[in-house]
Design an enzyme around this catalytic site. Structure first.
Site, PDB file in Angstrom:
ATOM      1  CG  HIS A 212      -1.995  -1.092   1.124  1.00  0.00           C
ATOM      2  ND1 HIS A 212      -2.534  -1.693   2.251  1.00  0.00           N
ATOM      3  CD2 HIS A 212      -2.574  -1.698   0.065  1.00  0.00           C
ATOM      4  CE1 HIS A 212      -3.412  -2.622   1.871  1.00  0.00           C
ATOM      5  NE2 HIS A 212      -3.452  -2.642   0.554  1.00  0.00           N
TER       6      HIS A 212
ATOM      7  CB  SER B 200      -8.491  -9.889   8.863  1.00  0.00           C
ATOM      8  OG  SER B 200      -8.545  -8.926   7.830  1.00  0.00           O
TER       9      SER B 200
END
Ligand code: ZN
Length: 249
Positions: free
Chosen positions: A113, A188
């Site tokens: 990112h 996650s």
């Protein structure tokens, strides 16, 4: 004769940095989900269009920078793994630069990112340090512009509304295909490309180890699931990797 050491891919998410005091902004309970006016500050359309959104976002970054986050035992353990000579790459969803701050060479870190440690001009693309931009904010500029061309300065992160960098994705894909051990740490594993990378590694026969406080999408497919706090679990895992204990899956 020393055993051949496995190539290790380590995917890291927000969970590795929470022990450094950095909140999980993107997670389901994160600020970006809870507060639409906060999400504007990290969404490319409103950011480029609105001076007011940029002013607020610079203040947010100034305040976040004031925390002075330091790498924790989890980051340091991964730097130790590299120093021990184990072939490895970190694929991180984080933009905080803490893997490098812990001593991991930049070439070993693939930032999915982007990074919040640098700014880039939206017009001429020149890159500079975030710290210098924040100094200008501290000195009274509420929306520091590019010093080369006057364009809008933005963090070198992937904002909402933007695609991930194709070259970065290709690097991450290659690492997932090449590794023998894939550690998924503090994620996650629901957001792309983190949701896909463990699958790529598993399909090539890699051993998957999940370290996360909460259940993940890959717990059933993993060879091992560790629920301990990351800054305790990673130093132990790194010792096993350095000793070669994880090569024999
Ligand atoms: Zn410029």
């Amino acid at each position: 004769m020393s055993e051949k050491r496995p190539m290790v891919a380590v995917l890291t998410g927000a969970g590795i940095s929470t022990d450094s005091g950095i909140p999980d902004y993107r997670g389901p309970q994160g600020l970006w989900q809870r507060d639409p006016s906060a999400q504007e500050m990290v969404t490319i359309g409103p950011y480029l269009a609105s001076t007011e959104v940029r002013r607020r976002s610079w203040l947010m970054r100034r305040d976040a920078g004031a925390i002075g986050a330091e790498p924790n035992a989890g980051h340091r353990a991964l730097a130790d793994l590299e120093r021990a000579g184990v072939p490895m790459r970190v694929l991180t969803q984080n933009v905080d630069g803490l893997h490098q701050a812990a001593g991991l060479p930049a070439r070993k870190v693939i930032e999915l990112h982007g990074t919040a440690t640098e700014v880039q001009c939206a017009r001429c693309r020149v890159v500079g340090p975030m710290a210098a931009a924040l100094e200008r904010v501290a000195a009274g500029e509420d929306d520091p512009a590019c010093e080369q061309c006057g364009g809008v300065l933005r963090p070198r992160t992937v904002m909402f509304g933007e695609a991930l960098d194709e070259r970065v994705l290709a690097q991450a894909d290659a690492v997932a295909k090449a590794c023998q051990v894939f550690l998924a740490v503090g994620s996650s594993l629901q957001v792309m490309p983190a949701a896909l990378l463990p699958r790529i590694a598993l399909e090539r026969g890699a051993k998957l180890i999940v370290v996360n406080g909460e259940p993940t999408a890959y717990d059933e497919a993993a060879h091992e699931v560790i629920r301990e706090p990351i800054s305790e679990a990673l130093p132990k895992l790194v010792r096993r990797l350095v000793n070669g204990d994880l090569a024999r899956a």
